[in-house]
Design a protein around this motif. Structure first.
Motif, mmCIF file in Angstrom:
data_model
loop_
_atom_site.group_PDB
_atom_site.id
_atom_site.type_symbol
_atom_site.label_atom_id
_atom_site.label_comp_id
_atom_site.label_asym_id
_atom_site.label_seq_id
_atom_site.Cartn_x
_atom_site.Cartn_y
_atom_site.Cartn_z
ATOM 1 N N LYS A 34 0.832 -1.202 0.000
ATOM 2 C CA LYS A 34 0.000 0.000 0.000
ATOM 3 C C LYS A 34 0.866 1.251 0.000
ATOM 4 C CE LYS A 34 -3.822 -2.329 2.364
ATOM 5 N NZ LYS A 34 -4.642 -2.420 3.601
ATOM 6 N N SER A 35 2.008 1.189 0.679
ATOM 7 C CA SER A 35 2.914 2.340 0.720
ATOM 8 C C SER A 35 3.525 2.648 -0.637
ATOM 9 C CB SER A 35 4.029 2.096 1.734
ATOM 10 O OG SER A 35 4.803 0.961 1.362
ATOM 11 N N LYS A 36 3.480 1.665 -1.550
ATOM 12 C CA LYS A 36 4.018 1.842 -2.899
ATOM 13 C C LYS A 36 2.914 2.095 -3.923
ATOM 14 C CE LYS A 36 8.166 0.589 -1.396
ATOM 15 N NZ LYS A 36 9.286 1.545 -1.227
ATOM 16 N N GLY A 37 1.678 2.229 -3.447
ATOM 17 C CA GLY A 37 0.569 2.493 -4.363
ATOM 18 C C GLY A 37 -0.246 1.282 -4.725
ATOM 19 N N GLY A 38 0.036 0.138 -4.083
ATOM 20 C CA GLY A 38 -0.721 -1.075 -4.377
ATOM 21 C C GLY A 38 -1.717 -1.398 -3.287
ATOM 22 N N ASN A 39 -2.058 -2.684 -3.161
ATOM 23 C CA ASN A 39 -3.019 -3.096 -2.133
ATOM 24 C C ASN A 39 -2.515 -4.278 -1.307
ATOM 25 O OD1 ASN A 39 -3.627 -5.530 -3.620
ATOM 26 N ND2 ASN A 39 -5.053 -4.364 -4.894
ATOM 27 N N ARG A 40 -1.208 -4.581 -1.374
ATOM 28 C CA ARG A 40 -0.669 -5.691 -0.600
ATOM 29 C C ARG A 40 -0.618 -5.309 0.881
ATOM 30 N NH1 ARG A 40 5.327 -8.603 -1.102
ATOM 31 N NH2 ARG A 40 4.917 -10.222 0.493
ATOM 32 N N PRO A 41 -1.139 -6.143 1.764
ATOM 33 C CA PRO A 41 -1.091 -5.854 3.206
ATOM 34 C C PRO A 41 0.343 -5.880 3.731
ATOM 35 C CG PRO A 41 -2.726 -7.547 2.692
ATOM 36 C CD PRO A 41 -1.895 -7.371 1.463
ATOM 37 N N ASP A 42 0.539 -5.320 4.926
ATOM 38 C CA ASP A 42 1.867 -5.279 5.531
ATOM 39 C C ASP A 42 2.325 -6.635 6.045
ATOM 40 O OD1 ASP A 42 2.343 -2.599 5.045
ATOM 41 O OD2 ASP A 42 1.424 -1.934 6.914
ATOM 42 N N ASP A 43 1.401 -7.567 6.251
ATOM 43 C CA ASP A 43 1.784 -8.914 6.666
ATOM 44 C C ASP A 43 2.581 -9.565 5.542
ATOM 45 O OD1 ASP A 43 1.947 -11.501 7.725
ATOM 46 O OD2 ASP A 43 0.044 -12.071 6.790
ATOM 47 N N VAL A 44 3.817 -9.983 5.843
ATOM 48 C CA VAL A 44 4.696 -10.506 4.795
ATOM 49 C C VAL A 44 5.007 -11.989 4.961
ATOM 50 C CG1 VAL A 44 5.741 -8.282 4.278
ATOM 51 C CG2 VAL A 44 6.712 -9.707 6.093
ATOM 52 N N GLY A 45 4.409 -12.645 5.943
ATOM 53 C CA GLY A 45 4.601 -14.088 6.091
ATOM 54 C C GLY A 45 6.056 -14.476 6.253
ATOM 55 N N ASP A 46 6.451 -15.525 5.529
ATOM 56 C CA ASP A 46 7.821 -16.035 5.608
ATOM 57 C C ASP A 46 8.749 -15.415 4.571
ATOM 58 O OD1 ASP A 46 7.262 -17.763 7.702
ATOM 59 O OD2 ASP A 46 6.729 -19.432 6.362
ATOM 60 N N ALA A 47 8.251 -14.447 3.799
ATOM 61 C CA ALA A 47 9.047 -13.900 2.704
ATOM 62 C C ALA A 47 10.392 -13.324 3.151
ATOM 63 C CB ALA A 47 8.236 -12.857 1.944
ATOM 64 N N PRO A 48 10.459 -12.537 4.224
ATOM 65 C CA PRO A 48 11.773 -12.019 4.630
ATOM 66 C C PRO A 48 12.777 -13.128 4.931
ATOM 67 C CG PRO A 48 10.027 -10.783 5.709
ATOM 68 C CD PRO A 48 9.375 -11.958 5.045
ATOM 69 N N LYS A 49 12.316 -14.194 5.590
ATOM 70 C CA LYS A 49 13.205 -15.315 5.889
ATOM 71 C C LYS A 49 13.698 -15.963 4.611
ATOM 72 C CE LYS A 49 11.412 -19.124 7.520
ATOM 73 N NZ LYS A 49 10.764 -20.099 8.443
ATOM 74 N N ARG A 50 12.806 -16.122 3.643
ATOM 75 C CA ARG A 50 13.201 -16.727 2.379
ATOM 76 C C ARG A 50 14.220 -15.856 1.654
ATOM 77 N NH1 ARG A 50 13.703 -20.746 2.198
ATOM 78 N NH2 ARG A 50 13.871 -20.725 -0.038
ATOM 79 N N TRP A 51 14.097 -14.548 1.790
ATOM 80 C CA TRP A 51 15.007 -13.630 1.112
ATOM 81 C C TRP A 51 16.261 -13.334 1.940
ATOM 82 C CZ3 TRP A 51 12.599 -9.224 -2.270
ATOM 83 C CH2 TRP A 51 11.733 -9.778 -3.225
ATOM 84 N N GLY A 52 16.312 -13.866 3.165
ATOM 85 C CA GLY A 52 17.475 -13.627 4.004
ATOM 86 C C GLY A 52 17.587 -12.207 4.492
ATOM 87 N N MET A 53 16.426 -11.589 4.792
ATOM 88 C CA MET A 53 16.399 -10.181 5.170
ATOM 89 C C MET A 53 15.506 -9.970 6.375
ATOM 90 S SD MET A 53 15.736 -8.555 1.388
ATOM 91 C CE MET A 53 16.785 -8.989 -0.012
#
Length: 356
Positions: A203-222
């Protein structure tokens, strides 16, 4: 030569010779972004999967291949005019998703791994793909401050259609697994593309993706903060790490191909060549499917023309027999079947591109 041995010997040769592979600028974690930005060809493989098994006696299935309805692989012979059926060897046990993920990681010469299983029954395929992602483990990330992906995952999402909210929810779930690209299928309008892109952006970038990011940061190592900064759509955001693929595979989509190609944020535009072959086929008097090859090829070329007009990379589902031809025509992003023939296609493509 066994597949795994071939990979090991090739990798060893590259290491011992000190060859620098794919000499392009490395500015992003997602190597696909760097390749696209540099106008370099990109080579992806379908994720390895267990062979499909047809029910016994099904049309085209293996069970009907032996005399008298013998099981698949059964040895047959005749004694005094009677058919003798020897039992077939039991089929190999299917691999687990972790084992399939290990196979994917063992092949080092691919730019991305492509999964199309969630295009159909999303609810059934999503948990299976989630297991595959878990099986990839830390191998999808390379070490070092660049946090470079070694096997970025790209996934098909079901057609956007008219239920944009449902489509967005599915894309959010896929992104939360840590995928690096979302593939929109059977796109028929610019609005569908815009809806898909909005679902990929916070949403902060103009979209509609919620702030909940699940396991994505872990997968990206960030950290979550680092992920939220990087997980945006390239080239809308030059620093973004997510890539959109858009597939057109109907006459309705082809009729609007220019407006689809003109949408800012489309990273790669592809003709759905397999589906389009069916679209441009008819049934003859004998019940056989006959393809209008000229119309089919014209449809493919219309997508390529739109890509060139709007400066969008054009993709194609290539194989070892046609990848060189399609590269010469101007296609530059390839989705290739897993296996020896697919590895051969990548060898051919990288040779044509001058990518060692």
């Amino acid at each position: 030569m066994p597949v795994r041995l071939h990979w090991m010997l090739t990798a060893a040769a590259v290491t011992s010779l000190g060859v620098v592979t794919d000499a392009h600028a490395q500015k992003h974690s997602n190597p696909v972004v760097d390749l696209l930005a540099a106008k370099q060809p990109v080579f992806g493989l379908y994720a390895p999967a267990n062979p499909r098994v047809r029910p016994a006696g099904a049309p085209g299935g293996t069970a009907g291949g032996a005399p008298g309805g013998a099981p698949a692989g059964a040895a047959t012979g005749t004694v005094a005019g009677s058919t003798i059926v020897r039992p077939a060897a039991p089929p190999a046990a299917p691999k687990t998703q972790a084992q399939l993920a290990a196979d994917a990681l063992a092949y080092k010469f691919v730019d991305y791994i492509f999964d199309g299983t969630m295009e159909g029954n999303f609810d059934a395929a999503y948990p299976v793909f989630s297991e595959f992602v878990q099986g990839m483990g830390p191998g999808t990330m390379a070490s070092g401050p660049q946090k470079r992906f070694s096997h970025p995952l790209f996934v098909k999402t079901p057609q956007i259609g008219t239920d944009v909210a449902k489509a967005s929810e599915r894309i959010h779930k896929q992104l939360n697994l840590g995928v690096a690209g979302v593939v929109l299928v059977d796109v028929e309008s610019a609005d569908e593309v815009k809806a898909g892109l909005a679902a990929m952006r916070f949403k902060s970038k103009g979209g509609n993706r919620p702030d909940d990011v699940g396991d994505a940061p872990k997968r990206w190592g960030m950290t979550a903060a680092e992920y939220k900064e990087k997980a945006d759509v390239w080239p809308l955001n030059p620093k973004g790490e997510l890539v959109n693929f858009t597939i057109v595979e109907s006459k309705e989509g082809l009729a609007k191909i220019r407006e689809i190609a003109a949408v800012p944020g489309v990273g790669v535009l592809l003709p759905g060549a397999g589906t389009l072959r069916g679209v441009f086929s008819t049934t003859d008097s004998a019940g056989r499917r006959v393809t209008d090859e000229k119309a089919w090829e014209a449809a493919i070329q219309s997508v390529l023309a739109a890509c060139k007009e709007f400066n969008v990379a054009c993709g194609y589902p290539a194989n070892e027999r046609d990848i060189e031809t399609r590269m010469k025509q101007g296609f530059s992003v390839f989705v290739i079947g897993w296996g020896e023939n697919g590895f051969k296609a990548i060898d051919i493509g990288k040779g044509v591109a001058g990518r060692k």
